[in-house]
Scaffold this motif. Sequence first.
Motif, PDB file in Angstrom:
ATOM      1  N   UNK A 168      46.901  56.173  36.822  1.00 16.03           N
ATOM      2  CA  UNK A 168      46.721  55.344  35.627  1.00 16.03           C
ATOM      3  C   UNK A 168      46.605  56.184  34.372  1.00 16.03           C
ATOM      4  N   UNK A 169      47.098  55.636  33.275  1.00 12.61           N
ATOM      5  CA  UNK A 169      46.783  56.159  31.948  1.00 12.61           C
ATOM      6  C   UNK A 169      45.416  55.601  31.575  1.00 12.61           C
ATOM      7  N   UNK A 170      44.452  56.461  31.446  1.00  9.87           N
ATOM      8  CA  UNK A 170      43.049  56.026  31.391  1.00  9.87           C
ATOM      9  C   UNK A 170      42.748  55.099  30.210  1.00  9.87           C
ATOM     10  N   UNK A 171      43.331  55.359  29.047  1.00  6.00           N
ATOM     11  CA  UNK A 171      43.015  54.572  27.857  1.00  6.00           C
ATOM     12  C   UNK A 171      43.586  53.162  27.915  1.00  6.00           C
ATOM     13  N   UNK A 172      44.554  52.928  28.809  1.00  7.93           N
ATOM     14  CA  UNK A 172      45.204  51.620  28.877  1.00  7.93           C
ATOM     15  C   UNK A 172      44.599  50.704  29.940  1.00  7.93           C
ATOM     16  N   UNK A 173      43.567  51.176  30.610  1.00 10.21           N
ATOM     17  CA  UNK A 173      43.019  50.429  31.740  1.00 10.21           C
ATOM     18  C   UNK A 173      42.042  49.340  31.316  1.00 10.21           C
ATOM     19  N   UNK A 174      42.093  48.234  32.039  1.00 10.39           N
ATOM     20  CA  UNK A 174      41.066  47.197  31.968  1.00 10.39           C
ATOM     21  C   UNK A 174      40.898  46.648  33.379  1.00 10.39           C
ATOM     22  N   UNK A 175      40.267  47.442  34.251  1.00 18.03           N
ATOM     23  CA  UNK A 175      40.240  47.095  35.670  1.00 18.03           C
ATOM     24  C   UNK A 175      39.382  45.872  35.965  1.00 18.03           C
ATOM     25  N   UNK A 176      39.776  45.128  36.989  1.00 15.67           N
ATOM     26  CA  UNK A 176      39.003  43.977  37.428  1.00 15.67           C
ATOM     27  C   UNK A 176      37.753  44.450  38.158  1.00 15.67           C
ATOM     28  N   UNK A 177      36.632  43.831  37.860  1.00 13.88           N
ATOM     29  CA  UNK A 177      35.392  44.097  38.572  1.00 13.88           C
ATOM     30  C   UNK A 177      35.296  43.159  39.771  1.00 13.88           C
ATOM     31  N   UNK A 178      34.872  43.685  40.898  1.00  7.53           N
ATOM     32  CA  UNK A 178      34.619  42.860  42.082  1.00  7.53           C
ATOM     33  C   UNK A 178      33.117  42.896  42.357  1.00  7.53           C
ATOM     34  N   UNK A 179      32.513  41.710  42.417  1.00  4.43           N
ATOM     35  CA  UNK A 179      31.061  41.639  42.616  1.00  4.43           C
ATOM     36  C   UNK A 179      30.700  41.200  44.023  1.00  4.43           C
ATOM     37  N   UNK A 180      31.657  40.643  44.769  1.00  3.89           N
ATOM     38  CA  UNK A 180      31.383  40.211  46.137  1.00  3.89           C
ATOM     39  C   UNK A 180      32.695  40.005  46.867  1.00  3.89           C
ATOM     40  N   UNK A 181      32.617  40.004  48.192  1.00  2.00           N
ATOM     41  CA  UNK A 181      33.787  39.742  49.022  1.00  2.00           C
ATOM     42  C   UNK A 181      33.328  39.215  50.365  1.00  2.00           C
ATOM     43  N   UNK A 182      34.121  38.330  50.937  1.00  2.00           N
ATOM     44  CA  UNK A 182      33.825  37.804  52.268  1.00  2.00           C
ATOM     45  C   UNK A 182      35.102  37.208  52.856  1.00  2.00           C
ATOM     46  N   UNK A 183      35.422  37.594  54.077  1.00  2.00           N
ATOM     47  CA  UNK A 183      36.600  37.044  54.725  1.00  2.00           C
ATOM     48  C   UNK A 183      37.862  37.344  53.942  1.00  2.00           C
ATOM     49  N   UNK A 184      38.585  36.299  53.565  1.00  2.00           N
ATOM     50  CA  UNK A 184      39.847  36.451  52.830  1.00  2.00           C
ATOM     51  C   UNK A 184      39.675  36.325  51.323  1.00  2.00           C
ATOM     52  N   UNK A 185      38.456  36.396  50.824  1.00  2.00           N
ATOM     53  CA  UNK A 185      38.200  36.142  49.401  1.00  2.00           C
ATOM     54  C   UNK A 185      37.403  37.264  48.750  1.00  2.00           C
ATOM     55  N   UNK A 186      37.626  37.432  47.447  1.00  2.00           N
ATOM     56  CA  UNK A 186      36.788  38.293  46.612  1.00  2.00           C
ATOM     57  C   UNK A 186      36.344  37.489  45.394  1.00  2.00           C
ATOM     58  N   UNK A 187      35.266  37.931  44.760  1.00  2.00           N
ATOM     59  CA  UNK A 187      34.764  37.314  43.531  1.00  2.00           C
ATOM     60  C   UNK A 187      34.830  38.353  42.426  1.00  2.00           C
ATOM     61  N   UNK A 188      35.464  37.985  41.299  1.00  2.00           N
ATOM     62  CA  UNK A 188      35.635  38.954  40.220  1.00  2.00           C
ATOM     63  C   UNK A 188      34.409  38.972  39.308  1.00  2.00           C
ATOM     64  N   UNK A 189      34.491  39.796  38.260  1.00  2.00           N
ATOM     65  CA  UNK A 189      33.352  39.993  37.365  1.00  2.00           C
ATOM     66  C   UNK A 189      32.973  38.780  36.549  1.00  2.00           C
ATOM     67  N   UNK A 190      33.834  37.778  36.524  1.00  2.00           N
ATOM     68  CA  UNK A 190      33.521  36.518  35.849  1.00  2.00           C
ATOM     69  C   UNK A 190      33.004  35.466  36.820  1.00  2.00           C
ATOM     70  N   UNK A 191      32.922  35.839  38.085  1.00  2.00           N
ATOM     71  CA  UNK A 191      32.438  34.906  39.100  1.00  2.00           C
ATOM     72  C   UNK A 191      33.524  34.044  39.715  1.00  2.00           C
TER      73      UNK A 191
END
Length: 460
Positions: free
Chosen positions: A38-61
């Motif tokens: 990655x070009x570091x200055x261009x990043x806006x990575x998704x935050x993951x706060x939880x995961x279970x089974x086939x699902x994840x929850x992002x930083x917005x819930x």
Amino acid sequence: MTATTPQLLPGGRDLDAAIAEGKRAYELDRAHVFHSWSAQAKLSPMTVVAAEGSYVWDGEGNRLLDFSSQMVNTNIGHQHPKVVAAIAEQAAKLCTIAPAHVNDARSEAARLIAERAPGDLNKVFFTNAGADAVEHAVRMARLHTGRHKVLSRYRSYHGGTDTAVNLTGDTRRWPNDNGTSGVVHFNGPFLYRSSFHAETEEQESQRALAYLEQLIAMEGPDTIAAIILESVPGTAGIMIPPPGYMAGVREICDRYGIVFIADEVMAGFGRTGKWFAIQHFDVVPDLMTFAKGVNSGYVPLGGVVINEEIAATFAERAYPGGLTYSGHPLACASAVATINAMEDEGMVTNAARIGEQVLGPGLRELAAKHRSVGEVRGLGVFWAIELVANQETREPLAPYGGSSPAMAATLAACKAGGLLPFANYNRIHAVPPCNVSDDEVAEGLRILDEALTVADGHTS
């Protein structure tokens, strides 16, 4: 369908508290974490706060159906309770020990892997990940043969370390390639974008094999230590080798004394509906690399499975290689639990059934409906959707090695609908866990249907 926002996360965690923790994590990430590829200055990575089974929850819930399996490695889904428990149990018993010493987790993991490997691949050298597994497989081949060159195909990925990235046949190699690694690249079979002007799978296979044999003749068979192939190329596009191709490569290797290395880092451990993808082709390699799915990435682990002949090379002669964390107890305990859970819960069989009866037919229906889809292809829970700007010319929706506004809009539509896709260049890969349910696949297909309507708007 829109992303949902539950009030409680898996395990009863408070959603608002998790979101606050995620925001703090994001701030620290941007301040201190250096991201890969990655070009570091261009990043806006998704935050993951939880995961279970086939699902994840992002930083917005928002809950997202994980059709990426992260890096195509969570083959048993997220937070499988049997594997989580096995890691905790092993940590309480023995967290780490030097690789020179026997530990029961490593011994049992090696047994389970060898039992599922094809042919006489019966010894396991453990590494930390797939890239160093490839590094060591190549080292073994070179020492076994006394030769140096290694052949690998374009449209491939073998890892980010020095030898592995030079073996890689995509754009990530270019900044790292000084032409001094002893690697020779060749075109492999890919009928949709054939390099051999083939019109049928039989022609593609025959012409690709003839080309490979000519290349070997020009390079000098006695200079070539190994040919390495992903059994089913993954990141490069999930191109299933046509009938006869892998057997033809095996025959060529036998004739010239070349080691055949099957890279199963992404395709292995149930992903294609068999324990290893090479088993679809009734071919036994000399060396086989693995990682990712062996324990769904819960703890870093990889390795090389070695046949009797190459293992015998190092019976009286020391193998010059090793790692501090080779066969790490926590990693191997998670592998044991993963393999046993996959066996007990029929996950490999489920992956095959999903591909044949649910995901494959569903993707073909989408291909018939959407003019942005040039081709869908895959096995098990390992599928690619090739997106094009024009079906007749097959112009890709994004250039090789890059993205485009059309792809960005399509991927944004996936996420807005509640789907986390795996994307590379002009493709979306549908790669859910091996234990994905029919209903979850149907949900993913509905979201993809909506997103492909966006892609259709960028076609001619």
